[in-house]
Design an enzyme around this catalytic site. Sequence first.
Site, PDB file in Angstrom:
ATOM      1  N   HIS A 140      60.792  12.367  16.478  1.00 19.72           N
ATOM      2  CA  HIS A 140      59.350  12.325  16.188  1.00 19.72           C
ATOM      3  C   HIS A 140      58.659  13.606  16.621  1.00 19.72           C
ATOM      4  O   HIS A 140      59.210  14.420  17.359  1.00 19.72           O
ATOM      5  CB  HIS A 140      58.714  11.126  16.878  1.00 19.72           C
ATOM      6  CG  HIS A 140      58.862  11.141  18.378  1.00 19.72           C
ATOM      7  ND1 HIS A 140      60.040  10.831  19.016  1.00 19.72           N
ATOM      8  CD2 HIS A 140      57.984  11.444  19.369  1.00 19.72           C
ATOM      9  CE1 HIS A 140      59.889  10.937  20.317  1.00 19.72           C
ATOM     10  NE2 HIS A 140      58.649  11.314  20.565  1.00 19.72           N
ATOM     11  N   HIS A 144      61.316  16.081  18.199  1.00 13.67           N
ATOM     12  CA  HIS A 144      62.213  15.931  19.355  1.00 13.67           C
ATOM     13  C   HIS A 144      62.612  14.465  19.523  1.00 13.67           C
ATOM     14  O   HIS A 144      62.007  13.574  18.935  1.00 13.67           O
ATOM     15  CB  HIS A 144      61.498  16.396  20.627  1.00 13.67           C
ATOM     16  CG  HIS A 144      60.302  15.545  20.962  1.00 13.67           C
ATOM     17  ND1 HIS A 144      59.090  15.686  20.329  1.00 13.67           N
ATOM     18  CD2 HIS A 144      60.136  14.526  21.840  1.00 13.67           C
ATOM     19  CE1 HIS A 144      58.226  14.798  20.807  1.00 13.67           C
ATOM     20  NE2 HIS A 144      58.839  14.072  21.723  1.00 13.67           N
ATOM     21  N   ASP A 169      63.020  11.710  22.794  1.00 17.95           N
ATOM     22  CA  ASP A 169      62.615  11.598  24.195  1.00 17.95           C
ATOM     23  C   ASP A 169      63.842  11.293  25.037  1.00 17.95           C
ATOM     24  O   ASP A 169      64.790  10.677  24.550  1.00 17.95           O
ATOM     25  CB  ASP A 169      61.601  10.464  24.362  1.00 17.95           C
ATOM     26  CG  ASP A 169      60.306  10.745  23.620  1.00 17.95           C
ATOM     27  OD1 ASP A 169      59.953  11.924  23.478  1.00 17.95           O
ATOM     28  OD2 ASP A 169      59.659   9.767  23.199  1.00 17.95           O
ATOM     29  N   ARG A 216      42.585  15.667  22.520  1.00 21.59           N
ATOM     30  CA  ARG A 216      43.277  14.371  22.431  1.00 21.59           C
ATOM     31  C   ARG A 216      44.083  14.147  23.705  1.00 21.59           C
ATOM     32  O   ARG A 216      44.778  15.062  24.166  1.00 21.59           O
ATOM     33  CB  ARG A 216      44.205  14.367  21.211  1.00 21.59           C
ATOM     34  CG  ARG A 216      45.061  13.110  21.096  1.00 21.59           C
ATOM     35  CD  ARG A 216      45.957  13.127  19.852  1.00 21.59           C
ATOM     36  NE  ARG A 216      46.799  11.950  19.845  1.00 21.59           N
ATOM     37  CZ  ARG A 216      48.138  11.985  19.743  1.00 21.59           C
ATOM     38  NH1 ARG A 216      48.776  13.129  19.607  1.00 21.59           N
ATOM     39  NH2 ARG A 216      48.833  10.869  19.765  1.00 21.59           N
TER      40      ARG A 216
END
Length: 329
Positions: free
Chosen positions: A310, A258, A260, A320
């Site tokens: 990314h 995607h 941002d 995480r």
Amino acid sequence: MIAPVLMRPGFFWSTFWGSVSRTHYYERSDDYHDIVGNNKQGVWNVPYTSGLQLIKASKLSLLPENPYKVGDMFPPQDYDVAFAYNARKHGLFMHVVNIEHYGHLINPDSYDTSRAAPELHEQFTNKLDWELHYLHEDFYKISVNESYELEQPCTDVFWFPIVNDYYCDDLIHTMETFGKWSGGTNKDERLSGGYENVPTRDIHMNQVGLEDHWIQLLKDYVHPVQLKVFEGYHSTLSAIMNFVVRYRTDEQPSLRPHHDSSTFTVNMALNTKDKDYEGGGVRFIRYNCTLVGLRKGWMLMHPGRLTHFHEGLPTTGGTRYIMVSFVNP
Ligand SMILES: O=C(O)CCC(=O)C(=O)O
Ligand SMILES: [Fe+2]
């Protein structure tokens, strides 16, 4: 009687008054700022001290039996003001000394012990202590040092230390205590349109009362770095999307490719690969550049639109956590 000059950094609130009014309360003296600000050093005879005093035992007999009270009919009724009044009246001289630096006072006014991590919220009221407690020890050496070239692990992705382990742990603890992680679906009522195109499992900073704090962190500590790496771009550091993401194998382990919705994005690791989770990391597709094992408390900063397509790589074990912010404009 002698007391150290101690103050609340940035607030001019201290352990003494330079003068008192006719009603025995605070009055500013001409030299008050010079003394608390250490422009004038010495031992000063003052009409009021509070909080911390050294009194010669043999002088205590000068005071009335109850030194915290003045009389029945009139103020001062506050015990500290009454004590100073009695000391003055009975010839017990009060002094403050600022020849050396003896430390400083904290501001307890907004400290809320019911919070999961109260210190996190002290960024405004006790800024100096907050910095000493939470800023990464290499922040000044690396991140804002003009002569230090920042790491650039992928093209136009900059990497630098911001906060230490205490900050990361306290932020995770705050989020897990709050516990209302989003569903990770496209439907998101927290957003004005109600729709999130690339959903994560997350909690927004405004949900835990830390949005203003985070924006201030961006302004105080990220802005100088941004000016260094994206030279000539004067961001206002406004960001409405500030959130902690949680990746787990049994929830959402990854994030599809995607862009941002940001001018630039900051992405800070909150925990450690192979200790707290396995797998994970981020991949910048256009540059065929994969980053794994990102350092806790370090931030990635990269353009959000157009160039830095990314994805979040699958977390294969453990949990995480990252803190992400979309800065616009
Ligand atoms: O998993 C990552 O580090 C990437 C997170 C990300 O791209 C995002 O939240 O927009
Ligand atoms: Fe992203």
